[in-house]
Design an enzyme around this catalytic site. Structure first.
Site, PDB file in Angstrom:
ATOM      1  N   ALA A  95     -42.016  -5.056  34.276  1.00 15.05           N
ATOM      2  CA  ALA A  95     -40.573  -5.205  34.463  1.00 15.05           C
ATOM      3  C   ALA A  95     -40.215  -4.681  35.846  1.00 15.05           C
ATOM      4  O   ALA A  95     -40.349  -3.489  36.124  1.00 15.05           O
ATOM      5  CB  ALA A  95     -39.818  -4.434  33.378  1.00 15.05           C
ATOM      6  N   GLY A 142     -36.750  -1.544  42.400  1.00 17.07           N
ATOM      7  CA  GLY A 142     -36.756  -0.152  42.833  1.00 17.07           C
ATOM      8  C   GLY A 142     -38.169   0.355  43.061  1.00 17.07           C
ATOM      9  O   GLY A 142     -39.159  -0.333  42.788  1.00 17.07           O
ATOM     10  N   ASP A 161     -39.792   2.776  41.505  1.00 18.79           N
ATOM     11  CA  ASP A 161     -40.565   3.124  40.309  1.00 18.79           C
ATOM     12  C   ASP A 161     -41.310   1.912  39.743  1.00 18.79           C
ATOM     13  O   ASP A 161     -42.510   1.977  39.476  1.00 18.79           O
ATOM     14  CB  ASP A 161     -39.646   3.724  39.239  1.00 18.79           C
ATOM     15  CG  ASP A 161     -39.078   5.069  39.654  1.00 18.79           C
ATOM     16  OD1 ASP A 161     -39.756   5.785  40.417  1.00 18.79           O
ATOM     17  OD2 ASP A 161     -37.954   5.398  39.222  1.00 18.79           O
ATOM     18  N   CYS A 200     -29.825  -1.552  26.291  1.00 16.14           N
ATOM     19  CA  CYS A 200     -30.572  -2.489  27.135  1.00 16.14           C
ATOM     20  C   CYS A 200     -32.074  -2.331  26.933  1.00 16.14           C
ATOM     21  O   CYS A 200     -32.809  -3.320  26.858  1.00 16.14           O
ATOM     22  CB  CYS A 200     -30.198  -2.276  28.599  1.00 16.14           C
ATOM     23  SG  CYS A 200     -30.887  -3.514  29.723  1.00 16.14           S
ATOM     24  N   CYS A 243     -25.131  -0.585  35.665  1.00 10.69           N
ATOM     25  CA  CYS A 243     -25.300  -1.729  36.572  1.00 10.69           C
ATOM     26  C   CYS A 243     -24.100  -2.663  36.572  1.00 10.69           C
ATOM     27  O   CYS A 243     -23.779  -3.271  37.598  1.00 10.69           O
ATOM     28  CB  CYS A 243     -26.570  -2.497  36.226  1.00 10.69           C
ATOM     29  SG  CYS A 243     -26.591  -3.270  34.583  1.00 10.69           S
TER      30      CYS A 243
END
Length: 350
Positions: free
Chosen positions: A7, A11, A13, A97, A194
């Protein structure tokens, strides 16, 4: 060679997650979910994150797929957020989410693509108990631990999840990204939800759901009117500022809301403390317990854990009785139970 769907949020990470897994010999596919539309944001949806994820995948030499999940995101995560606020709760959309999209829709997409695993850049670990069952555990770095927001993972899904950052610090992750020249190495983290990038929930609710703030009564814990509020939906449990109540001997805080009557309940700090709560939609990661058991509990992200006795109830509910009264327990937030570093399970405070 095991195949994993990573996923990719755009970013550092998730970028480093893909890098590490490729170096470990996995066949990686990067996937980004498009979640926010112009209608949802009230302005053009930015594509920088998608392009950053695409750039990282190109540098790593792995395939990249972009998935349009906007409709499902709006009908599940955003709708739950709106409904929770209208019910007087304090929702945590990131947990929804994770459950419905990242480890729901994206997990199913991984299966469709023939992937053996799905991986994310969350800071948490997956360990094995004495019987070899997968267990969700805290990250090595307490300041980055995200096990709290992953409590809805099931043991069945944990068998097919990889969390390679759980044993690392953020500084180590950024260093690895920098050493490999990833465009996301020094990208800042977003602290906002978001779909509410400016942090104004009220503006979002007014624009998206046509929710208007109607003035109403502020009452004390005995039901006596002590002031007027600007709209119950605008207040959160534990709030002190903005009440506009004068002439009191001590500071007053929001300690409850009654949405049908549009009433805010305020009281001294002592009124914020409660000794017990009930959670709905409890998800077990540890083997289920039929009777009461002791655990350490968090009712807020990164809260210091508190000891309690948990008793399973009817309909997937859990009763939590704390050893010491807790301040500001907010309906809609998650309550997560731990046994040392291991997550026992969690649910939604109701």
């Amino acid at each position: 060679m095991p195949k994993v769907l990573v996923a990719m949020s755009g970013g550092v990470d998730s970028s480093t997650t893909a890098l590490l897994l490729k170096e470990q010999g996995y066949e990686c596919v990067g996937a980004t979910m498009r979640l926010c539309t112009e209608k949802l944001l009230g302005k053009p949806a930015e594509s920088d994150d998608v392009e950053d994820a695409r750039s990282v995948c190109a540098k790593l030499g792995i395939p990249f797929v972009e998935l349009d999940c906007a409709d499902e995101f709006e009908s599940t995560v955003v709708r739950d957020f709106v409904d929770s606020y209208l019910a007087g709760e304090t929702p945590n959309p990131c947990i929804v989410c994770n459950r419905r999209l990242k480890f729901g829709a994206l997990y199913e997409k991984a299966r469709d693509l023939g992937c053996d695993f799905i991986a994310t850049g969350h800071y948490a670990r997956i360990l094995r108990d004495g019987q070899g069952r997968p267990r969700l555990a805290k990250a090595i770095d307490p300041s980055k631990d995200q096990s709290y927001v992953l409590y809805s993972l099931t043991p069945e899904k944990l068998e097919h999840v990889l969390l390679p950052l759980g044993g690392m610090t953020k500084a180590q992750v950024r260093q690895i990204a920098e050493e490999h020249g990833l465009v996301t190495a020094h990208k800042s983290e977003s602290e906002d939800i978001c779909f509410v990038p400016d942090g104004s929930y009220l503006d979002f609710l007014g624009r998206y759901a046509d929710v208007a703030c109607e003035p109403g009564d502020i009452v004390d814990v005995d039901g006596r009117r002590i002031g007027t509020h600007k709209g119950a939906i605008a207040y959160t449990i534990g709030q002190r500022k903005g009440l506009g109540i004068g002439g009191l001997k001590e500071p007053y805080f929001v300690c409850g809301k009654d949405m049908p009557s549009n009433t805010v309940v305020a009281g001294p700090e002592s009124a914020l403390f409660a000794s017990e709560l009930v959670a709905r939609d409890w998800n077990w990661i540890a083997p289920e317990s039929e009777g009461p058991f002791r655990a350490s509990v968090r009712t807020r992200y990164h809260q210091q854990e508190q000891t309690a006795v948990l008793t399973p109830g009817p309909g997937n509910t859990m009763h939590v009785a704390f050893d010491q009264p807790q301040r500001g327990i907010a309906p809609g937030q998650a309550v997560v139970a731990y046994d040392g570093d291991l997550v026992v399970g969690g649910g939604t405070i109701c």
